[in-house]
Design an enzyme around this catalytic site. Structure first.
Site, mmCIF file in Angstrom:
data_model
loop_
_atom_site.group_PDB
_atom_site.id
_atom_site.type_symbol
_atom_site.label_atom_id
_atom_site.label_comp_id
_atom_site.label_asym_id
_atom_site.label_seq_id
_atom_site.Cartn_x
_atom_site.Cartn_y
_atom_site.Cartn_z
ATOM 1 C CE1 TYR A 1 -13.315 23.964 26.454
ATOM 2 C CE2 TYR A 1 -14.099 23.815 28.727
ATOM 3 C CZ TYR A 1 -13.759 23.202 27.529
ATOM 4 O OH TYR A 1 -13.879 21.840 27.407
ATOM 5 C CB CYS B 1 -23.898 29.448 25.127
ATOM 6 S SG CYS B 1 -22.699 28.453 24.234
#
Length: 432
Positions: free
Chosen positions: A290, A390
């Protein structure tokens, strides 16, 4: 044969829920993941926003369901010592999303986030761990405001710029955004963002790199300068970001409307934390999943040196284009375009396999990596996994999956990179 066109179905009449809008008195319990606290009403769980543990409030029911209800605290009957005047009243009850902790003192915001992260690790990964959430430089001095280098707005039916009401498509018009950096605020003023009438539904994206240079407004993806759209094919649609970490300075060119960390200090802080977590990587192979526009890829290339290898995987074509430009002079970097799970399973579109790795760094979206990606990571046999997260729940779930492959949590740092919200960023280190 083409199917015959059918007329649009008529909407079924709905009966208003008599409970929605009802006001109730509640004793507020502990914080929960998602920016609310838990209360109970006649044995039913109610998730209540705009409150604090230990308070007694009058709350208005906003949603009902079979498993739980939602409510907003509209009057505080007994206040917590951690309650302060809201730093952003427009994000209060019935207001915009994105400032749900604006009524909470900054130290208490960080304790809130630490408690949620610790609870998720205990519940989902069966790990008891003390958590401290670190403040970003300058946030205390600014009162937790003025940190966002990127702000997204939408125009309401009258063309006024604003943000969507929490869990709604309705737009609340605004005349300012206190979480924006000074550079973003100056850009908004220069382009009359708050006073101009825009096309209803228009999407406005304001971007100003942390150093304040190259600020850019996009309106429905078109660069906007001096009160008009710039439709030239060569109109600038990117910005230059500078990251300082690991004793070096790195420059990135990224699409203005692409993904980049929004807190002015986040790229430096997270990159430094990742490099510290990776440790001595000279000559190593690091798999960067990612990888976006190369935020970690570029400094990792410096860490592995000329004899090492950084293999970056990203599913967004525009981000990979940016990464190619940012890493063009780094021969030790390989870039693979494709969804991470598919690339790990089958190779990228060219059939290239990413191979094994000594260390894996991953920074997945809010949903986390998931079981298939975790299994594929473990199958490559890295000695260490560095996970940038996150979302506490997704992190805890994936830590549990990694534990099933013999990886233990050996390090964890958490950062308050979204003051006034419930969001928290974490860097976890897992070793086998």
């Amino acid at each position: 044969m083409p199917r015959p066109r059918r007329s649009a179905p008529r909407p079924r009449p709905t009966t208003p829920d008599p409970e929605v809008g009802r006001e109730v008195e509640l004793e507020i319990g502990p914080v929960a993941h998602g920016g609310h606290c838990v209360a109970r009403l006649d044995g039913r769980v109610v998730f209540v926003r705009h409150t604090l543990p230990g308070e007694r409030v009058r709350a208005r029911v906003t949603e009902t369901g079979s498993r739980f209800w939602r409510a907003d605290a509209v009057e505080v009957l007994e206040a917590s010592a951690d309650r302060v005047p809201s730093a952003w009243p427009e994000a209060g009850p019935g207001g915009v999303g994105g400032g749900e902790l604006a009524h909470v003192a900054l130290p208490a915001q960080r304790r809130w986030k630490a408690a949620v992260l610790a609870e998720q690790l205990q519940r989902l990964a069966k790990l008891e761990r003390e958590v401290e959430v670190e403040a970003a430089p300058g946030d205390d001095e600014r009162g937790g405001l003025g940190y966002r280098t990127r702000v997204d707005l939408v125009a309401d039916a009258d063309g006024r710029a604003g943000m969507r009401r929490f869990r709604s498509h309705d737009v609340v018009p605004l005349d300012g955004m206190p979480l924006a950096t000074d550079a973003v605020a100056a850009l908004a003023d220069a382009e009359e963002v708050w006073t101009r009438r825009w096309r209803p539904g228009a999407r406005l994206e304001l971007v100003a790199p942390a150093d304040g240079a190259d600020a850019l407004l996009l309106v429905d993806e078109v660069p906007w300068r001096r009160g008009r759209g710039d439709t030239r094919p060569n109109a600038r649609r990117s910005v230059t970001e500078t990251v300082r970490a690991g004793g070096a300075e790195h420059r990135y060119r990224v699409a203005a409307d692409g993904f980049w960390q929004v807190h002015r200090s986040a790229p430096d802080l997270l990159t430094g934390a990742v490099l510290d977590a990776v440790g001595d990587a000279d000559g190593a192979t690091v798999l960067d999943l990612y990888s976006g526009a190369g935020l970690f890829t570029v400094p990792l290339a410096a860490a592995v040196g000329g004899s090492g290898r950084v293999v970056a995987v990203e599913g967004d074509a525009r981000a990979v284009k940016d990464a190619r430009r940012n890493a063009h002079d780094l021969p030790q970097v390989e870039l693979h375009l494709g969804a991470v799970d598919r690339v790990l399973a089958d190779g990228d579109a060219t059939g290239s396999d990413v191979g094994g790795a000594d260390v894996v760094v991953l920074d997945p979206p809010r949903a986390g990596a998931g079981r298939s990606v975790v299994d594929a990571i473990a199958g490559r046999g890295p000695r260490r996994v560095v996970y940038v997260a996150c979302d506490p729940a997704a992190l805890a779930r994936d830590v549990a999956y990694l534990a099933g492959h013999g990886y233990g949590l050996t390090g964890l740092r958490a950062f308050d990179l979204f003051p006034m919200t419930h969001h928290v960023e974490a860097v976890a280190v897992l070793d086998r």
